[in-house]
Structures are given as structure tokens and as C-alpha cells.
Scaffold this motif. Sequence first.
Motif, mmCIF file in Angstrom:
data_model
loop_
_atom_site.group_PDB
_atom_site.id
_atom_site.type_symbol
_atom_site.label_atom_id
_atom_site.label_comp_id
_atom_site.label_asym_id
_atom_site.label_seq_id
_atom_site.Cartn_x
_atom_site.Cartn_y
_atom_site.Cartn_z
ATOM 1 N N GLU A 75 0.826 -1.204 0.000
ATOM 2 C CA GLU A 75 0.000 0.000 0.000
ATOM 3 C C GLU A 75 0.860 1.254 0.000
ATOM 4 O O GLU A 75 0.565 2.230 -0.698
ATOM 5 C CB GLU A 75 -0.931 -0.014 1.216
ATOM 6 C CG GLU A 75 -2.053 1.006 1.113
ATOM 7 C CD GLU A 75 -3.143 0.793 2.149
ATOM 8 O OE1 GLU A 75 -3.824 1.789 2.460
ATOM 9 O OE2 GLU A 75 -3.315 -0.340 2.635
ATOM 10 N N LYS A 76 1.963 1.225 0.754
ATOM 11 C CA LYS A 76 2.882 2.366 0.763
ATOM 12 C C LYS A 76 3.503 2.576 -0.607
ATOM 13 O O LYS A 76 3.804 3.707 -1.001
ATOM 14 C CB LYS A 76 3.979 2.151 1.803
ATOM 15 C CG LYS A 76 4.972 3.312 1.886
ATOM 16 C CD LYS A 76 5.937 3.178 3.037
ATOM 17 C CE LYS A 76 6.879 4.375 3.081
ATOM 18 N NZ LYS A 76 7.791 4.337 4.258
ATOM 19 N N TRP A 77 3.686 1.493 -1.349
ATOM 20 C CA TRP A 77 4.351 1.556 -2.647
ATOM 21 C C TRP A 77 3.382 1.760 -3.806
ATOM 22 O O TRP A 77 3.746 1.606 -4.965
ATOM 23 C CB TRP A 77 5.173 0.286 -2.867
ATOM 24 C CG TRP A 77 6.266 0.118 -1.845
ATOM 25 C CD1 TRP A 77 6.854 1.093 -1.081
ATOM 26 C CD2 TRP A 77 6.895 -1.109 -1.465
ATOM 27 N NE1 TRP A 77 7.798 0.552 -0.251
ATOM 28 C CE2 TRP A 77 7.857 -0.795 -0.461
ATOM 29 C CE3 TRP A 77 6.747 -2.439 -1.860
ATOM 30 C CZ2 TRP A 77 8.663 -1.767 0.140
ATOM 31 C CZ3 TRP A 77 7.547 -3.407 -1.263
ATOM 32 C CH2 TRP A 77 8.494 -3.072 -0.277
ATOM 33 N N GLY A 78 2.121 2.099 -3.519
ATOM 34 C CA GLY A 78 1.202 2.504 -4.568
ATOM 35 C C GLY A 78 0.164 1.491 -4.983
ATOM 36 O O GLY A 78 -0.647 1.770 -5.882
ATOM 37 N N TYR A 79 0.141 0.311 -4.375
ATOM 38 C CA TYR A 79 -0.880 -0.681 -4.702
ATOM 39 C C TYR A 79 -2.210 -0.290 -4.040
ATOM 40 O O TYR A 79 -2.235 0.256 -2.942
ATOM 41 C CB TYR A 79 -0.456 -2.071 -4.230
ATOM 42 C CG TYR A 79 0.577 -2.722 -5.126
ATOM 43 C CD1 TYR A 79 0.280 -3.852 -5.867
ATOM 44 C CD2 TYR A 79 1.864 -2.190 -5.247
ATOM 45 C CE1 TYR A 79 1.220 -4.453 -6.690
ATOM 46 C CE2 TYR A 79 2.815 -2.771 -6.069
ATOM 47 C CZ TYR A 79 2.489 -3.903 -6.795
ATOM 48 O OH TYR A 79 3.435 -4.485 -7.622
ATOM 49 N N THR A 80 -3.288 -0.574 -4.727
ATOM 50 C CA THR A 80 -4.602 -0.253 -4.185
ATOM 51 C C THR A 80 -5.060 -1.349 -3.230
ATOM 52 O O THR A 80 -4.584 -2.489 -3.291
ATOM 53 C CB THR A 80 -5.638 -0.112 -5.311
ATOM 54 O OG1 THR A 80 -5.830 -1.394 -5.946
ATOM 55 C CG2 THR A 80 -5.170 0.906 -6.351
#
Length: 376
Positions: free
Chosen positions: A201-206
Motif C-alpha cells: 500500500e505504501k508503494w502505490g498498490y490499491t
Amino acid sequence: MKRFLKILKWTVIVLLSLIILLIITTYFYMKQPQFGALPEGERLELMKKSKNFRDGTFHNLVEKPTITKGYSMWTEGWNSLTKTYPDTEPTTALPSVKTDLKSIPPDENVLVWFGHSSFFLQLDGVKILVDPIFSGKASPTPWGVKAYKGSDIYSADDMPEIDYMLLSHDHYDHLDYETVKALQPKVKFVICGLGAGAHYEKWGYTQKQILEKDWGETVAVKPDFNIIAENTHHGGGRGFSPDKALWLSFYIQSPKMNIYYSGDGGYSDRFKTVAAKYPAIDWAIMECGQYNKAWQSVHELPEEMALATTELKAKNLLPVHHSKFTLARHPWKEPLEKMTKLSAGKPYRLATPMIGEKVLLDNGSQVFKQWWKDAK
């Protein structure tokens, strides 16, 4: 005497200043994205409901010390810093094959290994990517563990659209920030252990992309095709907060065949349990490498892996966790050499593909060269 006290005073001040500077530098360095994130909020509350989560961390089913009795953490650390061990990495580029993953026919059941524990799997038309590392390193620092020459021929750009990306655990040699970040647009879903979703989530995954699972939980892919999160005996963690994300093995159950991926973990009775629960394992993809008797409880020795594969009653064995990074002291060829000898006369067939070589999962007569014999 006064002069001595003055020198002592300034020495203490300098040392304290250096320590404070080191702490501050480390604190801000650890804020970089590659260290991921700790679970909080709803994710943390979900973790607390797991029977495997106690006192703020996840636990193995049977508690064992990481360091084997008779060994010392300090001694092992000192030996790593002061002693040299021969042949722990190749001196020349490893042989490899560059398979075009995007052109593989959808009706082929294939596996392509990328070195260490990274591999692509196409099964019954479903595209699965496991523990991908394409950055050329297994470390959060630029000066850390580097991939062997010839072992890092694939990149995120070479990957096709991925239906499911599987994570066994969040150590740096299995979860790579640069790789995962680059793959995000291509990945439909990530299956990981409870807590590990905080990194993604921190790395941009939804949130829709991230499927966090406890041991024994299932992801229904399509009729008669399931990916089941199972246990292993290991650990997790990035930075200074260990075991905040659960470690997994996987059982992939499809109409075509059944595949078990061990993830990292020391030997235990779980293989007998897995065999009883899933009595028809066509392929066992098993950790074999980066082992040492000093940390035998969390990484299997080759003879333990041969025993585990027999206990699984698997038809085929593909050993992984070797031939890309040096994370232990054994010669880099040793896992392959030992597994070849240990597998002679066993009820399973041993597959030892080169990095990038297509493994035809339906073809029980495919021959694999002992490619490491000519490598230096």
C-alpha cells in the motif's frame, strides 16, 4: 592529571556526538520507501484476530530458537566479518536462457525460474509471479548483496500481465521495492501474509489489489483453481521490527495439476501434514540454499529438503533459493551438487533448469543439464 581528564572529557563528547549522529542518520535513512511500512489501523486489528499473532508479533507453530544450540549469534556474526569462505559466489557469468514470457501460448503449463526464489508460473491459463527480484540486489542499501553475473537477465519490463503475484515473506531477498513498484501496473492481485499489505500500500498498490491471508486461507481463482496460504517455519521483517508480517508457503490447486511452494523455512513435521491435507502434489518447489547448521531451524539443510520432498510424496522437485545471491557460507554450487546426489533413487524426479529455461510442467521426460558443472 588535569590534562588527562580534559582529553577524556573531549573523547567522551566526540564519541557521544558520533553515536547521536549515527542514530539520527539511521533514523532518516530508515524513512526511505524500500523499508516499507508497519501495519496499523484496520490492518493491525485484523492481524490481532489471528491465532498466530501474539504479544505484537507473529509466531511459528512450534517455537524454536533461530540459532542452533551450541552456536552463538555473536560468534556467527564475528566469523562473517573476519573469516573468508571459498567459492561462495561464481567468478564468471552463470549460463542462462532468455525466454520470451509474453509469447508463451496460454494453453501451456510452464515454469520459468529467475534465480533464488523468483519464478513465473503459467498454469491452466493463469499467470502467477512469485517472490520477484529484478533490481540486481537483495539489500535495502546500494552496497549490499548483489546478484551474480548472468543471474539477473530479466526485468519487470519482461513480465507479461500477471494475474496473481505471490509473496512468501517480506525479507529483502523475496520482497524487492524497485521490482514491486515497477510491476504494479501489470499485477491484478497480490497474495501475501497478514501485515505485508502495508508495504504494498505504501508503494502505490490499491486495497483491491492486496489480498492478505492467514495460514489455511484460500483465494478462489476460478472453478477448481485455488491458491491456499499455508504455514512454514521462518520469520519476517524489514528494519528493526521483526515478525510484523506473516510468512507463507503456498499450495496451488488447479484442474491441470497441483503445485506446492515451500517458501523459506526450517524442517518440521508440516510436510507430513501438507501431504495428508493435499495428497496429490505434482511439483514441489523447495527452498535449497543459503543454509547453515547455525540457523538450521529457519533454513533447511539439503538432506532435510530431500526428506521433506519425500514426505510430501511429490512427483517432481524443483529446488530454489540458490544461484543468485550469497547469503550463507557454503560454496554456491553446493546446493545443486548435494541435491543431485541426495535425489538419486528417490521417488521424485529432480528438475534443475538454468535461469530462464522453460520448464514444461506436463512433460515428465524433459531433460535438464547439470549446467553448474561448467560454471566457475
